[in-house]
Design a protein around this motif. Sequence first.
Motif, PDB file in Angstrom:
ATOM      1  N   TRP A   3      64.240  10.383 -15.068  1.00 47.67           N
ATOM      2  CA  TRP A   3      63.920  11.063 -13.805  1.00 47.67           C
ATOM      3  C   TRP A   3      64.109  10.188 -12.579  1.00 47.67           C
ATOM      4  O   TRP A   3      64.578  10.658 -11.558  1.00 47.67           O
ATOM      5  CB  TRP A   3      62.492  11.617 -13.855  1.00 47.67           C
ATOM      6  CG  TRP A   3      62.466  12.908 -14.598  1.00 47.67           C
ATOM      7  CD1 TRP A   3      62.069  13.100 -15.891  1.00 47.67           C
ATOM      8  CD2 TRP A   3      62.914  14.168 -14.122  1.00 47.67           C
ATOM      9  NE1 TRP A   3      62.233  14.412 -16.243  1.00 47.67           N
ATOM     10  CE2 TRP A   3      62.758  15.095 -15.163  1.00 47.67           C
ATOM     11  CE3 TRP A   3      63.434  14.610 -12.921  1.00 47.67           C
ATOM     12  CZ2 TRP A   3      63.091  16.429 -15.036  1.00 47.67           C
ATOM     13  CZ3 TRP A   3      63.770  15.944 -12.789  1.00 47.67           C
ATOM     14  CH2 TRP A   3      63.592  16.835 -13.841  1.00 47.67           C
ATOM     15  N   GLN A 132      70.432  16.942 -18.739  1.00 49.00           N
ATOM     16  CA  GLN A 132      69.932  18.321 -18.720  1.00 49.00           C
ATOM     17  C   GLN A 132      70.212  18.872 -17.329  1.00 49.00           C
ATOM     18  O   GLN A 132      69.564  18.499 -16.349  1.00 49.00           O
ATOM     19  CB  GLN A 132      68.448  18.357 -19.037  1.00 49.00           C
ATOM     20  CG  GLN A 132      68.137  17.972 -20.449  1.00 49.00           C
ATOM     21  CD  GLN A 132      66.649  18.055 -20.735  1.00 49.00           C
ATOM     22  OE1 GLN A 132      65.839  18.376 -19.879  1.00 49.00           O
ATOM     23  NE2 GLN A 132      66.295  17.771 -21.974  1.00 49.00           N
ATOM     24  N   VAL A 134      70.044  21.908 -15.610  1.00 46.99           N
ATOM     25  CA  VAL A 134      69.209  22.773 -14.771  1.00 46.99           C
ATOM     26  C   VAL A 134      68.144  21.958 -14.015  1.00 46.99           C
ATOM     27  O   VAL A 134      68.027  22.089 -12.799  1.00 46.99           O
ATOM     28  CB  VAL A 134      68.597  23.940 -15.581  1.00 46.99           C
ATOM     29  CG1 VAL A 134      67.594  24.717 -14.747  1.00 46.99           C
ATOM     30  CG2 VAL A 134      69.709  24.862 -16.074  1.00 46.99           C
ATOM     31  N   PRO A 135      67.370  21.109 -14.696  1.00 45.11           N
ATOM     32  CA  PRO A 135      66.419  20.296 -13.929  1.00 45.11           C
ATOM     33  C   PRO A 135      67.122  19.352 -12.941  1.00 45.11           C
ATOM     34  O   PRO A 135      66.624  19.127 -11.832  1.00 45.11           O
ATOM     35  CB  PRO A 135      65.657  19.497 -14.990  1.00 45.11           C
ATOM     36  CG  PRO A 135      65.906  20.181 -16.278  1.00 45.11           C
ATOM     37  CD  PRO A 135      67.210  20.899 -16.135  1.00 45.11           C
ATOM     38  N   THR A 138      68.374  21.358  -9.902  1.00 49.86           N
ATOM     39  CA  THR A 138      67.206  21.815  -9.148  1.00 49.86           C
ATOM     40  C   THR A 138      66.650  20.665  -8.308  1.00 49.86           C
ATOM     41  O   THR A 138      66.363  20.833  -7.118  1.00 49.86           O
ATOM     42  CB  THR A 138      66.128  22.363 -10.095  1.00 49.86           C
ATOM     43  OG1 THR A 138      66.686  23.439 -10.860  1.00 49.86           O
ATOM     44  CG2 THR A 138      64.906  22.852  -9.337  1.00 49.86           C
ATOM     45  N   LEU A 139      66.532  19.517  -8.927  1.00 52.55           N
ATOM     46  CA  LEU A 139      66.041  18.335  -8.216  1.00 52.55           C
ATOM     47  C   LEU A 139      66.971  17.968  -7.056  1.00 52.55           C
ATOM     48  O   LEU A 139      66.518  17.705  -5.942  1.00 52.55           O
ATOM     49  CB  LEU A 139      65.898  17.152  -9.176  1.00 52.55           C
ATOM     50  CG  LEU A 139      65.392  15.862  -8.560  1.00 52.55           C
ATOM     51  CD1 LEU A 139      63.953  16.009  -8.093  1.00 52.55           C
ATOM     52  CD2 LEU A 139      65.511  14.720  -9.564  1.00 52.55           C
TER      53      LEU A 139
END
Length: 191
Positions: A3, A132, A134-135, A138-139
Amino acid sequence: MNWYELVLIAVGLSMDAFAVAICKGLSMEKSGFGKALVVGLYFGVFQAAMPLAGYYLGSHFAARIEAYDHWIAFILLVIIGGKMVWESLRREKDGEACEETSLRPAVMLPLAVATSIDALAIGVSFAFLQVQIVPAVTLIGVVTLVLSMAGVKIGNVFGARFKSKAEFAGGLILILMGVKILLEHLGILSF
């Protein structure tokens, strides 16, 4: 990719949009929440959509080039980051003026595409790195939305002082992420 790396990439990618948002704010007589939101939505949506498109393009080729995907990610990040650093230094030297102030689609769509085109290449890199998506998108979209809105306000209050510095920082972040990816895949660095 974890992240904090995604956040760094999101911040790096959003610096072009942030720089343009500063110009938008600089040229506005008054920048309210609504105007900042419009600018943020244009840039945030395109900054999220481009890596998604790049990811799907890259997914079709990832299996064929898995042996050297880290080199592709490294090269793309260094080229994009280097271009941002070079442009920031050139703009600072030349004292380049800000873009037109209108928020009409005819003005904002080309700006949104221009500031997010590098995110297409990042999306290709994401496919090779099996991120991944989608995350991640989105971020990227949310970070760009927030930073663009802040850029409008900063530009309106402080002027163009931070524009080239933001672009320089974004470019440097992308270059460092590219180097990190390469060093990890070569086994020189492990996180």
